[in-house]
Motif scaffolding. Structure first.
Motif, PDB file in Angstrom:
ATOM      1  N   CYS A 276     -13.872   7.128  -4.899  1.00  0.00           N
ATOM      2  CA  CYS A 276     -13.522   7.096  -6.317  1.00  0.00           C
ATOM      3  C   CYS A 276     -14.196   8.184  -7.144  1.00  0.00           C
ATOM      4  N   HIS A 277     -13.522   8.531  -8.229  1.00  0.00           N
ATOM      5  CA  HIS A 277     -14.089   9.432  -9.227  1.00  0.00           C
ATOM      6  C   HIS A 277     -14.995   8.666 -10.193  1.00  0.00           C
ATOM      7  N   PHE A 278     -14.672   7.380 -10.407  1.00  0.00           N
ATOM      8  CA  PHE A 278     -15.462   6.552 -11.322  1.00  0.00           C
ATOM      9  C   PHE A 278     -15.495   5.125 -10.799  1.00  0.00           C
TER      10      PHE A 278
ATOM     11  N   SER B 270       0.826  -1.202   0.000  1.00  0.00           N
ATOM     12  CA  SER B 270       0.000   0.000   0.000  1.00  0.00           C
ATOM     13  C   SER B 270       0.863   1.257   0.000  1.00  0.00           C
ATOM     14  N   ASN B 271       1.876   1.304   0.838  1.00  0.00           N
ATOM     15  CA  ASN B 271       2.758   2.467   0.892  1.00  0.00           C
ATOM     16  C   ASN B 271       3.563   2.620  -0.396  1.00  0.00           C
ATOM     17  N   ASP B 272       4.014   1.492  -0.957  1.00  0.00           N
ATOM     18  CA  ASP B 272       4.727   1.544  -2.240  1.00  0.00           C
ATOM     19  C   ASP B 272       3.850   2.173  -3.314  1.00  0.00           C
ATOM     20  N   ARG B 273       2.583   1.824  -3.326  1.00  0.00           N
ATOM     21  CA  ARG B 273       1.646   2.337  -4.337  1.00  0.00           C
ATOM     22  C   ARG B 273       1.503   3.848  -4.214  1.00  0.00           C
ATOM     23  N   LYS B 274       1.387   4.314  -2.986  1.00  0.00           N
ATOM     24  CA  LYS B 274       1.291   5.759  -2.751  1.00  0.00           C
ATOM     25  C   LYS B 274       2.557   6.461  -3.240  1.00  0.00           C
ATOM     26  N   GLU B 275       3.701   5.874  -2.958  1.00  0.00           N
ATOM     27  CA  GLU B 275       4.973   6.463  -3.395  1.00  0.00           C
ATOM     28  C   GLU B 275       5.102   6.429  -4.929  1.00  0.00           C
ATOM     29  N   LEU B 276       4.595   5.375  -5.562  1.00  0.00           N
ATOM     30  CA  LEU B 276       4.603   5.306  -7.029  1.00  0.00           C
ATOM     31  C   LEU B 276       3.764   6.426  -7.631  1.00  0.00           C
ATOM     32  N   VAL B 277       2.574   6.641  -7.076  1.00  0.00           N
ATOM     33  CA  VAL B 277       1.711   7.721  -7.562  1.00  0.00           C
ATOM     34  C   VAL B 277       2.443   9.052  -7.455  1.00  0.00           C
ATOM     35  N   LYS B 278       3.020   9.319  -6.293  1.00  0.00           N
ATOM     36  CA  LYS B 278       3.762  10.579  -6.094  1.00  0.00           C
ATOM     37  C   LYS B 278       4.914  10.716  -7.088  1.00  0.00           C
ATOM     38  N   ALA B 279       5.664   9.635  -7.275  1.00  0.00           N
ATOM     39  CA  ALA B 279       6.830   9.682  -8.164  1.00  0.00           C
ATOM     40  C   ALA B 279       6.414   9.996  -9.595  1.00  0.00           C
TER      41      ALA B 279
ATOM     42  N   GLN C  76       3.621  11.515 -10.556  1.00  0.00           N
ATOM     43  CA  GLN C  76       3.127  12.896 -10.593  1.00  0.00           C
ATOM     44  C   GLN C  76       4.295  13.876 -10.611  1.00  0.00           C
ATOM     45  N   ASN C  77       5.307  13.620  -9.803  1.00  0.00           N
ATOM     46  CA  ASN C  77       6.481  14.490  -9.769  1.00  0.00           C
ATOM     47  C   ASN C  77       7.242  14.478 -11.091  1.00  0.00           C
ATOM     48  N   ALA C  78       7.091  13.396 -11.845  1.00  0.00           N
ATOM     49  CA  ALA C  78       7.737  13.300 -13.161  1.00  0.00           C
ATOM     50  C   ALA C  78       6.851  13.880 -14.272  1.00  0.00           C
ATOM     51  N   GLY C  79       5.728  14.501 -13.888  1.00  0.00           N
ATOM     52  CA  GLY C  79       4.878  15.175 -14.860  1.00  0.00           C
ATOM     53  C   GLY C  79       3.758  14.345 -15.452  1.00  0.00           C
ATOM     54  N   TYR C  80       3.462  13.225 -14.862  1.00  0.00           N
ATOM     55  CA  TYR C  80       2.397  12.359 -15.361  1.00  0.00           C
ATOM     56  C   TYR C  80       1.036  12.731 -14.771  1.00  0.00           C
ATOM     57  N   TYR C  81       0.001  12.526 -15.562  1.00  0.00           N
ATOM     58  CA  TYR C  81      -1.373  12.471 -15.073  1.00  0.00           C
ATOM     59  C   TYR C  81      -1.577  11.022 -14.655  1.00  0.00           C
ATOM     60  N   VAL C  82      -1.921  10.781 -13.372  1.00  0.00           N
ATOM     61  CA  VAL C  82      -1.966   9.425 -12.830  1.00  0.00           C
ATOM     62  C   VAL C  82      -3.397   9.019 -12.501  1.00  0.00           C
ATOM     63  N   VAL C  83      -3.817   7.918 -13.120  1.00  0.00           N
ATOM     64  CA  VAL C  83      -5.064   7.256 -12.752  1.00  0.00           C
ATOM     65  C   VAL C  83      -4.671   6.041 -11.917  1.00  0.00           C
ATOM     66  N   PHE C  84      -5.243   5.923 -10.725  1.00  0.00           N
ATOM     67  CA  PHE C  84      -4.988   4.753  -9.894  1.00  0.00           C
ATOM     68  C   PHE C  84      -6.257   3.924  -9.833  1.00  0.00           C
ATOM     69  N   VAL C  85      -6.109   2.613 -10.046  1.00  0.00           N
ATOM     70  CA  VAL C  85      -7.245   1.694 -10.018  1.00  0.00           C
ATOM     71  C   VAL C  85      -6.990   0.655  -8.928  1.00  0.00           C
ATOM     72  N   GLY C  86      -7.904   0.575  -7.978  1.00  0.00           N
ATOM     73  CA  GLY C  86      -7.780  -0.393  -6.896  1.00  0.00           C
ATOM     74  C   GLY C  86      -9.141  -0.747  -6.347  1.00  0.00           C
ATOM     75  N   ASP C  87      -9.185  -1.828  -5.586  1.00  0.00           N
ATOM     76  CA  ASP C  87     -10.476  -2.297  -5.082  1.00  0.00           C
ATOM     77  C   ASP C  87     -10.522  -2.561  -3.589  1.00  0.00           C
TER      78      ASP C  87
ATOM     79  N   LYS D 232      -6.361   8.287  -3.242  1.00  0.00           N
ATOM     80  CA  LYS D 232      -6.708   9.643  -2.794  1.00  0.00           C
ATOM     81  C   LYS D 232      -5.760  10.708  -3.332  1.00  0.00           C
ATOM     82  N   ILE D 233      -4.506  10.336  -3.574  1.00  0.00           N
ATOM     83  CA  ILE D 233      -3.564  11.358  -4.071  1.00  0.00           C
ATOM     84  C   ILE D 233      -3.416  11.320  -5.594  1.00  0.00           C
ATOM     85  N   ALA D 234      -3.979  10.301  -6.237  1.00  0.00           N
ATOM     86  CA  ALA D 234      -3.913  10.217  -7.699  1.00  0.00           C
ATOM     87  C   ALA D 234      -4.782  11.309  -8.313  1.00  0.00           C
ATOM     88  N   ASP D 235      -4.530  11.611  -9.565  1.00  0.00           N
ATOM     89  CA  ASP D 235      -5.347  12.594 -10.271  1.00  0.00           C
ATOM     90  C   ASP D 235      -6.764  12.073 -10.488  1.00  0.00           C
TER      91      ASP D 235
END
Length: 153
Positions: free
Chosen positions: A131-133, A81-90, A92-103, A112-115
Motif C-alpha cells: 500500500c501507499h497509505f 478479485s479479478n472483477d476488481r482488477k478489471e474495474l480499476v483498468k476500466a 483508468q482507461n476512462a481517464g480516472y485517477y483510481v484509489v483502490f481500498v482493500g484489506d 497494485k495497478i491502481a494509482d
C-alpha cells in the motif's frame, strides 16, 4: 481529472466480523465515522464504487449502502478479485485517477495497478506491504474515513 475510490466493504466499512444468530441470521458491524468523510469527498469531486465478494452477506451490505449512500454519493456491486482488477483498468482507461481500498490478499492485484492503494490498520500484512497509505484506524472504526481524508487533501 475525474477521480474515484473503489473500495471493498468487509473489513473496510465494517470491522470484518460476521455475527450469526441461533436461527441462522447474519449481521455485520458498520462504523459510523465514514458517512461524513464520504460526503465531503463527494462534494470535492470524488466518485465512489463499493464492492464485495461476500455473496452470503451481500443482502446486508446492499441494504446498508442503499439506505445511507446509494443515489446520493456512490454505487456498489458484487465483484471478485479479478472483477476488481478489471474495474480499476476500466476506470483508468476512462481517464480516472483510481484509489483502490482493500484489506485482504485477494485485493492486492487490483491495488497494485491502481494509482493509489490504501488499507485500514486491520488489513492483512501482505496488503499493507503493497500500500501507499495504511490508516492508523481499523475498518468499521474510522479507518476508511482516515483514508478518505488522506486522499482528499
Amino acid at each position: 481529472m475525474k477521480k474515484i475510490i473503489i473500495s471493498d466493504c468487509d473489513g473496510i466499512l465494517t470491522d470484518g466480523t460476521s455475527i450469526y444468530t441461533s436461527d441462522g441470521k447474519i449481521g455485520k458491524i458498520y462504523g459510523s465515522y465514514d458517512t461524513e468523510a464520504i460526503k465531503e469527498a463527494h462534494d470535492n469531486g470524488w466518485e465512489f464504487l463499493f464492492v464485495s465478494n461476500d455473496s452470503n452477506g451481500w443482502p446486508i451490505t446492499k441494504k446498508r449502502l442503499t439506505e445511507y449512500w446509494e443515489r446520493k454519493w456512490c454505487n456498489f456491486d458484487l465483484a471478485t478479485s479479478n472483477d476488481r482488477k478489471e474495474l480499476v483498468k476500466a476506470y483508468q482507461n476512462a481517464g480516472y485517477y483510481v484509489v483502490f481500498v482493500g484489506d485482504s490478499i485477494s485485493d492486492i492485484p487490483a491495488g497494485k495497478i491502481a494509482d493509489m492503494f490504501c488499507t485500514t490498520n486491520n488489513g492483512f500484512e501482505e496488503v499493507k506491504e503493497n500500500c501507499h497509505f495504511v490508516s492508523s484506524r481499523n475498518g468499521g472504526n474510522g479507518g476508511f474515513a482516515q483514508i478518505i481524508y488522506y486522499v482528499n487533501k
